[in-house]
Design an enzyme around this catalytic site. Structure first.
Site, PDB file in Angstrom:
ATOM      1  N   ARG A   1       0.831  -1.210   0.000  1.00  0.00           N
ATOM      2  CA  ARG A   1       0.000   0.000   0.000  1.00  0.00           C
ATOM      3  C   ARG A   1       0.864   1.259   0.000  1.00  0.00           C
ATOM      4  NH1 ARG A   1      -4.851   0.569   1.783  1.00  0.00           N
ATOM      5  NH2 ARG A   1      -4.293   2.157   3.276  1.00  0.00           N
TER       6      ARG A   1
ATOM      7  N   ARG B   1      10.150   5.226  -2.887  1.00  0.00           N
ATOM      8  CA  ARG B   1      10.590   5.996  -4.067  1.00  0.00           C
ATOM      9  C   ARG B   1      12.095   6.207  -4.081  1.00  0.00           C
ATOM     10  NH1 ARG B   1       6.295   9.525  -2.834  1.00  0.00           N
ATOM     11  NH2 ARG B   1       4.371   8.794  -3.806  1.00  0.00           N
TER      12      ARG B   1
ATOM     13  N   ARG C   1      -8.771  -5.063  13.588  1.00  0.00           N
ATOM     14  CA  ARG C   1      -8.126  -4.182  14.552  1.00  0.00           C
ATOM     15  C   ARG C   1      -9.004  -2.956  14.678  1.00  0.00           C
ATOM     16  NH1 ARG C   1      -4.488  -5.740  18.082  1.00  0.00           N
ATOM     17  NH2 ARG C   1      -3.087  -3.940  17.948  1.00  0.00           N
TER      18      ARG C   1
ATOM     19  N   ARG D   1       0.409   6.750  15.903  1.00  0.00           N
ATOM     20  CA  ARG D   1       0.543   8.014  15.166  1.00  0.00           C
ATOM     21  C   ARG D   1       0.015   9.162  16.015  1.00  0.00           C
ATOM     22  NH1 ARG D   1      -2.344   6.299   9.395  1.00  0.00           N
ATOM     23  NH2 ARG D   1      -4.140   5.730  10.666  1.00  0.00           N
TER      24      ARG D   1
ATOM     25  N   GLU E   1      -3.168   8.312  18.316  1.00  0.00           N
ATOM     26  CA  GLU E   1      -3.896   7.106  17.890  1.00  0.00           C
ATOM     27  C   GLU E   1      -3.205   5.853  18.439  1.00  0.00           C
ATOM     28  OE1 GLU E   1      -4.791   7.004  13.668  1.00  0.00           O
ATOM     29  OE2 GLU E   1      -4.643   4.820  13.642  1.00  0.00           O
TER      30      GLU E   1
ATOM     31  N   TYR F   1     -10.076  -4.241   3.144  1.00  0.00           N
ATOM     32  CA  TYR F   1      -9.607  -2.882   3.375  1.00  0.00           C
ATOM     33  C   TYR F   1      -9.816  -2.114   2.072  1.00  0.00           C
ATOM     34  CZ  TYR F   1      -7.278   1.244   4.697  1.00  0.00           C
ATOM     35  OH  TYR F   1      -7.052   2.565   4.997  1.00  0.00           O
TER      36      TYR F   1
ATOM     37  N   ASP G   1     -10.170   1.741   0.217  1.00  0.00           N
ATOM     38  CA  ASP G   1     -10.112   3.199   0.291  1.00  0.00           C
ATOM     39  C   ASP G   1     -11.436   3.772  -0.202  1.00  0.00           C
ATOM     40  OD1 ASP G   1      -7.670   3.751   1.426  1.00  0.00           O
ATOM     41  OD2 ASP G   1      -6.591   3.621  -0.474  1.00  0.00           O
TER      42      ASP G   1
HETATM   43  P1  FAD Z   1     -18.382   2.835   6.675  1.00  0.00           P
HETATM   44  O1  FAD Z   1     -17.838   4.201   6.503  1.00  0.00           O
HETATM   45  O2  FAD Z   1     -17.826   2.007   7.784  1.00  0.00           O
HETATM   46  O3  FAD Z   1     -19.966   2.955   6.850  1.00  0.00           O
HETATM   47  C1  FAD Z   1     -20.774   1.872   7.276  1.00  0.00           C
HETATM   48  C2  FAD Z   1     -21.926   2.449   8.098  1.00  0.00           C
HETATM   49  O4  FAD Z   1     -22.867   1.385   8.383  1.00  0.00           O
HETATM   50  C3  FAD Z   1     -21.474   3.003   9.442  1.00  0.00           C
HETATM   51  O5  FAD Z   1     -21.901   4.343   9.578  1.00  0.00           O
HETATM   52  C4  FAD Z   1     -22.179   2.092  10.467  1.00  0.00           C
HETATM   53  O6  FAD Z   1     -22.610   2.798  11.607  1.00  0.00           O
HETATM   54  C5  FAD Z   1     -23.378   1.588   9.661  1.00  0.00           C
HETATM   55  N1  FAD Z   1     -23.900   0.315  10.152  1.00  0.00           N
HETATM   56  C6  FAD Z   1     -23.197  -0.846  10.290  1.00  0.00           C
HETATM   57  N2  FAD Z   1     -24.013  -1.825  10.755  1.00  0.00           N
HETATM   58  C7  FAD Z   1     -25.235  -1.273  10.908  1.00  0.00           C
HETATM   59  C8  FAD Z   1     -26.490  -1.772  11.376  1.00  0.00           C
HETATM   60  N3  FAD Z   1     -26.645  -3.037  11.769  1.00  0.00           N
HETATM   61  N4  FAD Z   1     -27.544  -0.922  11.440  1.00  0.00           N
HETATM   62  C9  FAD Z   1     -27.399   0.364  11.047  1.00  0.00           C
HETATM   63  N5  FAD Z   1     -26.243   0.904  10.606  1.00  0.00           N
HETATM   64  C10 FAD Z   1     -25.169   0.096  10.533  1.00  0.00           C
HETATM   65  N6  FAD Z   1      -9.664   5.787   2.788  1.00  0.00           N
HETATM   66  C11 FAD Z   1      -9.079   6.657   1.939  1.00  0.00           C
HETATM   67  O7  FAD Z   1      -9.424   6.679   0.745  1.00  0.00           O
HETATM   68  N7  FAD Z   1      -8.120   7.554   2.379  1.00  0.00           N
HETATM   69  C12 FAD Z   1      -7.716   7.597   3.681  1.00  0.00           C
HETATM   70  O8  FAD Z   1      -6.851   8.411   4.049  1.00  0.00           O
HETATM   71  C13 FAD Z   1      -8.319   6.669   4.592  1.00  0.00           C
HETATM   72  N8  FAD Z   1      -7.949   6.677   5.895  1.00  0.00           N
HETATM   73  C14 FAD Z   1      -8.509   5.767   6.737  1.00  0.00           C
HETATM   74  C15 FAD Z   1      -8.109   5.788   8.076  1.00  0.00           C
HETATM   75  C16 FAD Z   1      -8.635   4.876   8.957  1.00  0.00           C
HETATM   76  C17 FAD Z   1      -8.202   4.931  10.411  1.00  0.00           C
HETATM   77  C18 FAD Z   1      -9.579   3.902   8.493  1.00  0.00           C
HETATM   78  C19 FAD Z   1     -10.106   2.857   9.430  1.00  0.00           C
HETATM   79  C20 FAD Z   1     -10.011   3.915   7.189  1.00  0.00           C
HETATM   80  C21 FAD Z   1      -9.485   4.829   6.285  1.00  0.00           C
HETATM   81  N9  FAD Z   1      -9.904   4.873   4.960  1.00  0.00           N
HETATM   82  C22 FAD Z   1      -9.311   5.770   4.091  1.00  0.00           C
HETATM   83  C23 FAD Z   1     -10.975   3.980   4.451  1.00  0.00           C
HETATM   84  C24 FAD Z   1     -12.397   4.608   4.566  1.00  0.00           C
HETATM   85  O9  FAD Z   1     -12.693   4.867   5.924  1.00  0.00           O
HETATM   86  C25 FAD Z   1     -13.416   3.623   3.950  1.00  0.00           C
HETATM   87  O10 FAD Z   1     -13.117   3.415   2.587  1.00  0.00           O
HETATM   88  C26 FAD Z   1     -14.873   4.095   4.035  1.00  0.00           C
HETATM   89  O11 FAD Z   1     -15.221   4.566   5.310  1.00  0.00           O
HETATM   90  C27 FAD Z   1     -15.795   2.928   3.695  1.00  0.00           C
HETATM   91  O12 FAD Z   1     -17.126   3.385   3.552  1.00  0.00           O
HETATM   92  P2  FAD Z   1     -18.325   2.389   3.805  1.00  0.00           P
HETATM   93  O13 FAD Z   1     -19.567   3.163   3.553  1.00  0.00           O
HETATM   94  O14 FAD Z   1     -18.129   1.130   3.045  1.00  0.00           O
HETATM   95  O15 FAD Z   1     -18.210   1.975   5.346  1.00  0.00           O
HETATM   96  N1  UDP Z   2       3.731   1.024   8.067  1.00  0.00           N
HETATM   97  C1  UDP Z   2       4.824   0.944   8.912  1.00  0.00           C
HETATM   98  N2  UDP Z   2       5.442   2.104   9.284  1.00  0.00           N
HETATM   99  C2  UDP Z   2       5.017   3.318   8.898  1.00  0.00           C
HETATM  100  C3  UDP Z   2       3.911   3.394   8.042  1.00  0.00           C
HETATM  101  C4  UDP Z   2       3.283   2.229   7.656  1.00  0.00           C
HETATM  102  O1  UDP Z   2       5.198  -0.143   9.323  1.00  0.00           O
HETATM  103  O2  UDP Z   2       5.618   4.344   9.288  1.00  0.00           O
HETATM  104  C5  UDP Z   2       3.082  -0.243   7.636  1.00  0.00           C
HETATM  105  C6  UDP Z   2       1.947  -0.668   8.583  1.00  0.00           C
HETATM  106  O3  UDP Z   2       1.914  -2.075   8.638  1.00  0.00           O
HETATM  107  C7  UDP Z   2       0.716  -0.135   7.884  1.00  0.00           C
HETATM  108  C8  UDP Z   2       1.076  -0.350   6.415  1.00  0.00           C
HETATM  109  O4  UDP Z   2       2.493  -0.073   6.353  1.00  0.00           O
HETATM  110  O5  UDP Z   2      -0.454  -0.843   8.256  1.00  0.00           O
HETATM  111  C9  UDP Z   2       0.321   0.519   5.429  1.00  0.00           C
HETATM  112  O6  UDP Z   2       0.532   1.885   5.769  1.00  0.00           O
HETATM  113  P1  UDP Z   2      -0.617   2.958   5.654  1.00  0.00           P
HETATM  114  O7  UDP Z   2      -0.064   4.283   6.017  1.00  0.00           O
HETATM  115  O8  UDP Z   2      -1.282   2.800   4.332  1.00  0.00           O
HETATM  116  O9  UDP Z   2      -1.610   2.496   6.816  1.00  0.00           O
HETATM  117  P2  UDP Z   2      -3.081   3.056   7.146  1.00  0.00           P
HETATM  118  O10 UDP Z   2      -3.152   4.495   6.745  1.00  0.00           O
HETATM  119  O11 UDP Z   2      -3.994   2.194   6.373  1.00  0.00           O
HETATM  120  O12 UDP Z   2      -3.179   2.872   8.615  1.00  0.00           O
END
Ligand code: FAD
Ligand code: UDP
Length: 385
Positions: free
Chosen positions: A173, A177, A249, A279, A300, A349, A351
């Protein structure tokens, strides 16, 4: 299409995009979410004391190569250009992330160039034919010094297991570079919504045919009241954990308010395994077009998901993939009027751009075929297994 009433479970990007497409066909759509806000894990809101826009479930940077997806989200609100540049705090010092020529030169006290760095790294790489997991991939490409300083500790904290138990796709992911480009992503289009993600999703849901019900838990007994149900919650929860809980997780946060600029960057990763957190985010730096005197700083931590926690990152260990396969087989056999879309329902997972792309493909397939017998999207989705 002959429109009846549809139910969408979840008001994140997946659910919102599906609801909007159906509504534009003239269908009545009810969207339920168990939380007290829309936007799922992309939810953003202004913090009271600082007025800073906070990404409540962790920082989100929109990045995509898909022009159709980029144009789609831009019709629902303006995006400000944003390049994510991360700093890695490690046992051996503070470096630029993702790994680039500056990281490598500062780490090894070298003056390598794009032409010499690959040959240098070759002297560090371990000879591993056909790397099978995260650790082997990292050792084969970067060697022990870089791997242990930047990846081993962080990954162990983030995923709660040995990196050799994880698939190499997690490492892939991140770009690595051989120039001085320190942009975290390679994508052509990158940005953050000027008014937050909740602003964008609120505009997607703003349609006369859509009714949003918050604080509403879905129950499958409602399926018969609707023509079709689009479920974006967790697949194991849908089946009442019949085969057990899929591995996830979760993360949790601690907030502090400070004056001025606390850490000088939006994200600092803590790679040392003895530092408890993974982080630290300073959210005002995600909106450099805004001015704030005070600052909110969010640390975090990662931990195993218990019954009470929100699932965040699918672990997808061997036993999880097997369990997901059981859920999939069982669901396909039920032939209910339910589709499973989004990151939780398909246990991947994903995006935001991928989630939007899949939601559009799935609902368009549904509209064109007037229904679907593919609860998991079939070949519309990549890497379902
Ligand atoms: P969700 O956003 O999880 O929405 C699902 C919804 O369903 C939730 O609101 C939940 O409450 C609801 N729900 C579940 N079960 C029920 C139920 N039984 N009844 C009623 N409601 C329910 N993506 C990026 O592109 N860039 C990023 O920088 C990025 N950073 C991230 C950082 C973190 C820490 C995490 C965890 C994810 C990140 N993502 C990022 C991914 C991004 O969060 C997801 O792609 C996106 O949220 C998925 O959308 P979704 O609608 O599928 O799910
Ligand atoms: N990772 C790491 N060190 C860093 C950044 C990332 O070991 O400083 C690893 C870690 O396992 C992470 C993965 O690379 O889950 C992907 O990184 P990314 O930043 O995409 O993680 P996310 O934003 O999904 O938490």
């Amino acid at each position: 299409m002959d429109c009846k009433r549809y139910l969408v479970v979840g008001a994140g990007f997946s659910g919102a995009v599906i609801a909007r497409k159906l509504a534009e066909q003239g269908c009545k759509v009810v969207v339920v979410d168990k939380r007290n806000h829309i936007a799922g894990n992309c939810h953003t809101e202004r913090e009271n004391k600082t007025n800073v826009m906070v990404h409540k479930y962790g920082p989100h940077i929109f990045n995509t190569n898909n022009k159709r997806v980029w144009d789609y989200v831009n019709t629902f609100g303006s995006f400000m250009s944003y390049k994510n540049k991360v700093i890695a705090d490690t046992e051996k010092g503070v470096f630029s992330m993702p790994m680039n020529l500056l990281t490598i030169n500062q780490f090894f006290y070298t003056k390598l160039t794009p032409n010499t760095v690959e040959a240098y790294l070759k002297t560090k790489q371990l000879k591993i034919q056909n790397p099978q997991n995260f650790e082997e991939q990292a050792l084969a490409f970067l060697g022990e010094d870089l791997y242990y300083n930047f990846f081993y500790g962080y990954t162990k904290k983030q995923w709660g297991c040995e990196p050799k138990e994880l698939p190499s796709s997690i490492l892939k992911r991140l770009p690595i570079r051989f120039n001085y480009d320190d942009n975290y992503y390679n994508s052509k289009y990158q940005g953050i919504p000027e008014k937050g993600y909740t602003g964008i999703i609120s505009n997607i849901l703003d349609h006369e045919n859509i009714e949003v019900r918050l604080d509403t838990e879905y129950s499958s007994t409602e399926n018969s009241n609707y023509e079709h149900v689009f479920y974006t919650g967790a697949i194991d929860a849908y089946h009442n954990y019949k085969y057990g809980r899929l591995g996830y997780r979760t993360v949790f946060f601690k907030e502090e308010i400070h004056n001025g600029d606390y850490q000088g960057n939006a994200v600092i990763n803590y790679c040392d395994q003895d530092v408890e957190h993974t982080r630290v985010h300073e959210h005002k730096h995600f909106a450099p077009w805004e001015k704030h005197d005070k600052t909110i700083v969010i640390t975090e931590y990662s931990k195993e998901t218990t019954k009470e926690d929100e699932p965040y990152y699918p672990k997808r260990l061997e036993q999880d993939i097997k369990m997901f396969e059981d859920y999939k087989l069982y669901t396909n056999g039920l032939k209910e009027n339910v589709s499973f879309v989004g990151r939780l329902a398909t246990y991947r997972y994903l995006d935001m751009d991928k989630v939007i792309e899949e939601a559009i493909s799935y609902v368009e397939y549904f509209i064109n075929n007037k229904k679907t017998n593919r609860p998991f999207g079939g070949d519309l989705f990549s890497n379902l297994d």
